[in-house]
Design an enzyme around this catalytic site. Structure first.
Site, mmCIF file in Angstrom:
data_model
loop_
_atom_site.group_PDB
_atom_site.id
_atom_site.type_symbol
_atom_site.label_atom_id
_atom_site.label_comp_id
_atom_site.label_asym_id
_atom_site.label_seq_id
_atom_site.Cartn_x
_atom_site.Cartn_y
_atom_site.Cartn_z
ATOM 1 C CD GLU A 63 -56.164 -1.677 -20.786
ATOM 2 O OE1 GLU A 63 -56.152 -1.615 -19.524
ATOM 3 O OE2 GLU A 63 -55.495 -1.285 -21.420
ATOM 4 C CB THR A 172 -13.953 -0.940 -9.501
ATOM 5 O OG1 THR A 172 -13.048 0.287 -8.834
ATOM 6 C CG2 THR A 172 -14.883 -1.160 -8.545
ATOM 7 C CD1 TRP A 181 -14.197 -4.517 -19.825
ATOM 8 C CD2 TRP A 181 -14.090 -5.651 -21.610
ATOM 9 N NE1 TRP A 181 -14.895 -4.025 -20.476
ATOM 10 C CE2 TRP A 181 -14.918 -4.671 -21.769
ATOM 11 C CE3 TRP A 181 -13.848 -6.559 -22.721
ATOM 12 C CZ2 TRP A 181 -15.543 -4.295 -23.112
ATOM 13 C CZ3 TRP A 181 -14.340 -6.316 -23.858
ATOM 14 C CH2 TRP A 181 -15.166 -5.121 -24.002
#
Length: 365
Positions: A63, A172, A181
């Site tokens: 503000e 994973t 990857w």
């Protein structure tokens, strides 16, 4: 008008100005923590007179920055702000007071500030000075912008994000533990941006031993200029984090190691140790040795299908995707946990078969 008095009527122009204020708030996404993201637009008759956002804790709020840009033209104008203007003296004076002194006649706020020193008091200060206050325009977007701030203030706990690269069969890593990857360059850059927005990055000791990660933000310097690095947190129960780990030696960001209080770790001076008390397990489940029938036994005789109910803690089913032997666990009518179909090695897709079996099991509540 407050939400309790009824929903205020907002125009298309109000919505456009608030959308712009939300965009401005995003400029501080990497630098404002622990403060919330706030943007402000000063306008009159659809014309923008001043814009501002909060960029760093201890510096001017949105503000005040918008009022500086608007100058004298702010008198009689409307302020669009994404969060309730503050009403207390902290590192900076109250923004509500600054809006009153500038001659603002109307304030449109997206959301009330849940912080106890502000909550409702900023609006009360403005209304006491004769300023019209309308609240609730694009509130959902404003709360989503500051979901971590609202979680910390309202629930007393941080907002957690989980970064997980997982294949469709629930893996994973390779069976040998080798990591590859499976993500794209764009997704990895996106991860870095989420890191930059976070106050801390957490990992376990297993990841430190296997990958020796840095847990730093790696983005172009012009994108993260003046960004305080997120705290790096390692869950290290027995204090075994190596002194040669990059988290210890690189000095790129502060590192906090969380360990059990019955161990005295010998961490480097660059690592802050945080002991926590061990808590006894609260599970009401007891092991159940009965396993699912083998293919041979099902051919020789039939067994009635057991009935299960989802009244067990840990929850009805749990699965370890990273293990080579995923398992299901749910509650029997007697309140025990049964572990089903545990094998040394599972073929591809068996993890999802286990999950589907848990979901399709009969439930009696």
């Amino acid at each position: 008008m407050s939400p309790a008095q009824g929903a205020p009527a907002f125009s298309a122009g109000d919505a456009a100005m608030m959308a712009r204020a939300l965009q401005l708030a995003e400029h501080g996404r990497y630098t404002t923590r622990p403060n919330p993201l706030v943007g402000c637009v000063i306008a009159r008759d659809g014309v923008v007179l001043g814009e501002g956002w909060h960029s760093r804790a201890g510096e001017a709020h949105a503000e005040v920055n918008a009022l500086r840009e608007a100058g004298e033209t702010a008198h009689g104008a409307t302020a669009y702000v994404t969060l309730e203007p503050c009403a207390h003296h902290g590192r900076t004076p109250p923004c509500a007071d600054a809006l009153v002194r500038a001659g603002i006649t109307r304030v449109v706020a997206a959301s009330q500030d849940p912080f106890h020193k502000v909550s409702g008091q900023g609006f009360a200060m403005l209304r006491a000075a004769g300023v019209t206050v309308d609240v609730g325009l694009m509130e959902a977007q404003a709360r989503a912008l500051n979901r971590s701030f609202f979680s910390r203030v309202e629930r007393g706990r941080p907002w957690l994000r989980v970064k997980l690269a997982m294949s469709l069969d629930g893996r994973t890593a390779l069976a040998s533990g080798e990591s590859l990857w499976i993500t794209s360059e764009a997704s990895r850059i996106d991860v870095q941006r989420w890191r930059a927005r976070s106050g801390a990055i957490l990992t376990g000791l297993g990841t430190v031993l296997a990958d020796d990660p840095r847990l730093t933000v790696r983005l172009p310097e012009d994108e993260v200029a003046d960004m305080p690095p997120p705290l790096r947190v390692v869950l290290d129960t027995r204090g075994r984090m190596p002194s040669a780990a990059r988290l210890v030696t690189d000095g790129a960001a502060p590192t906090l190691a969380v360990h059990a209080d019955d161990f005295v770790p010998a961490y480097d001076d660059h690592v802050e140790a945080f002991p926590v008390r061990r808590v006894a397990p609260t599970s009401t489940c007891t092991p159940w040795s009965r396993s699912w029938p083998s293919a041979a036994s099902t051919r020789s005789r039939s067994r009635p299908a057991p009935r299960f109910r989802a009244r067990c803690w840990p929850p009805a089913w749990s699965m370890n995707f990273s293990s080579t032997s995923p398992r299901c666990c749910w509650a029997t009518p007697a309140g025990r946990c049964c572990r089903a179909s545990r094998r040394p090695r599972w073929p591809i897709g068996s993890a999802w078969s286990c999950l589907n079996r848990a979901r399709s099991a009969p439930i009696s509540v």
